[in-house]
Design an enzyme around this catalytic site. Structure first.
Site, PDB file in Angstrom:
ATOM      1  N   LYS A  99     -12.229  -9.231  -9.929  1.00 52.30           N
ATOM      2  CA  LYS A  99     -13.054  -8.023  -9.902  1.00 52.30           C
ATOM      3  C   LYS A  99     -12.495  -6.953 -10.824  1.00 52.30           C
ATOM      4  CE  LYS A  99     -15.389  -8.203  -5.592  1.00 52.30           C
ATOM      5  NZ  LYS A  99     -14.938  -8.511  -4.273  1.00 52.30           N
ATOM      6  N   LYS A 124      -7.609 -16.253 -13.574  1.00 54.01           N
ATOM      7  CA  LYS A 124      -8.906 -16.503 -12.957  1.00 54.01           C
ATOM      8  C   LYS A 124      -9.819 -15.286 -13.018  1.00 54.01           C
ATOM      9  CE  LYS A 124      -7.952 -15.642  -8.098  1.00 54.01           C
ATOM     10  NZ  LYS A 124      -8.149 -16.123  -6.759  1.00 54.01           N
ATOM     11  N   LYS A 153       0.833  -1.205   0.000  1.00 49.85           N
ATOM     12  CA  LYS A 153       0.000   0.000   0.000  1.00 49.85           C
ATOM     13  C   LYS A 153       0.874   1.264   0.000  1.00 49.85           C
ATOM     14  CE  LYS A 153      -4.407  -1.336   0.223  1.00 49.85           C
ATOM     15  NZ  LYS A 153      -4.512  -2.711   0.177  1.00 49.85           N
TER      16      LYS A 153
END
Ligand code: TRP
Length: 330
Positions: A198, A195, A112
């Protein structure tokens, strides 16, 4: 003995069929065998400063989608994290026995910092402390986690052990990962590789209508046809077969496998079938999502009911911790 299983759910984004056929179906099954706690981690999502309207809408959406998929407020404790103030209180206490050094070394924190250098807030640093609080406050034994959350779970174990050692008690059980093992189906995306995710834009969502689903499936990546019967299947086609296997009857899968082998397969036909069968599974869920989302009374009753049960469990643990630590006036 029944295990206490707990899972925190991110309140961002809609559920796709990869989520549904993966973890979610396992959650639904787990409800019958364990004491389950499922909650929406809304406090955690504040690290990115969501706009208040979106913040609330997202929680509502995620909640409606989980309920529509089969999480059952009678079988499990389903709640919103911020509606259990005991979590925030224990988090304050937990911060006293978590160290800045170990928090700074957490991979998710370092990532982050790298990605968002202008928003390195203290909530981000203590994210693992809050997550450990979520787990320990219900004395959970098992926590289903993905790869990205393994380190956080390990930290929860460290904090539990540290508290027990510091006060010379056997108070917190050390939580371990709940593994779905081979039962966890991984659904690939429609873009040929990897895969369903989102952010990748390669997914079919539970909230998609039939037209959208058909459009997405018809556009899925394939190849120019089987080269010869013995050559290995290309990844994009293999992926379509994986999804077909999940949603369709075995005869249907066999039919298209045979057609592939004989070199007569028409991907367009297979996609039509695939879209039909996905719709069969998801459209009833979509209807329930819309119904639940439109029923504010049901939603608010459900979260209040869940919060009541979660608070009963949380306040017991919190009282135990405070007694051990030497608080005398509570
Ligand atoms: N951090 C988790 C995630 O991003 C969500 C979460 C919060 C969680 N508290 C938890 C998961 C407790 C398991 C247990 O997915």
């Amino acid at each position: 003995m029944k295990e206490i299983v707990l899972s925190g759910i991110r309140s961002t984004g809609n559920l796709h069929i990869g989520n549904y056929f993966g973890a979610l179906r396992n959650f639904i099954r787990m409800q019958d065998e364990n004491n389950c706690f499922f909650f929406i981690a809304d406090l955690h999502s504040l690290t990115t400063h969501p706009d208040p309207e979106n913040f609330h809408e997202n929680i509502k959406t995620v909640l409606a989608e989980y309920l529509a998929s089969g999480l059952d407020p009678e079988k499990s404790v389903i709640f919103v994290q911020s509606m259990v103030p005991e979590v925030s209180e224990l988090y304050t206490l937990m911060n006293m026995w978590s160290y800045v050094g170990e928090l700074e070394r957490t991979s998710s924190f370092k990532e982050k910092v790298r990605k968002h250098p202008n928003n390195v807030n203290a909530g981000l640093l203590t994210y693992p402390v809050l997550m450990a609080t979520d787990i320990l406050i219900h004395k959970a034994n098992k926590v289903p986690v993905g790869k990205d959350q393994e380190q956080h779970l390990e930290m929860a174990r460290v904090f539990a052990r540290r508290f027990n050692n510091m006060y010379n008690v056997e108070f917190f059980p050390e939580p371990s990962a709940y593994s779905f093992g081979t039962e966890l189906v991984k659904i690939p995306g429609l873009d040929g590789t990897g895969k369903m995710g989102k952010s990748e834009g390669n997914g079919i969502y539970l909230a998609d209508d039939g037209k959208t689903i058909r459009k997405k499936v018809m556009r899925a990546v394939t190849d120019s046809g089987p080269a010869d019967a013995d050559a290995p299947m290309s990844e994009p086609v293999q992926n379509l077969f994986t999804i077909l296997q999940t949603v369709s009857d075995s005869e249907v899968v066999q039919f298209y496998k045979d057609k592939y082998k004989s070199g007569e397969i028409r991907y367009g036909d297979m996609k039509k079938q695939l879209a039909d069968d996905i719709c069969k599974v998801t459209l009833p869920i979509r209807e329930r999502i819309l119904e639940i989302k439109g029923n504010d009374k049901y939603l608010s009753e459900t979260v209040k009911y869940g919060a009541e049960k979660a608070r009963a469990s949380a306040s017991k643990t919190l009282a135990g911790v405070k007694e051990i630590m030497g608080f005398k006036w509570f």
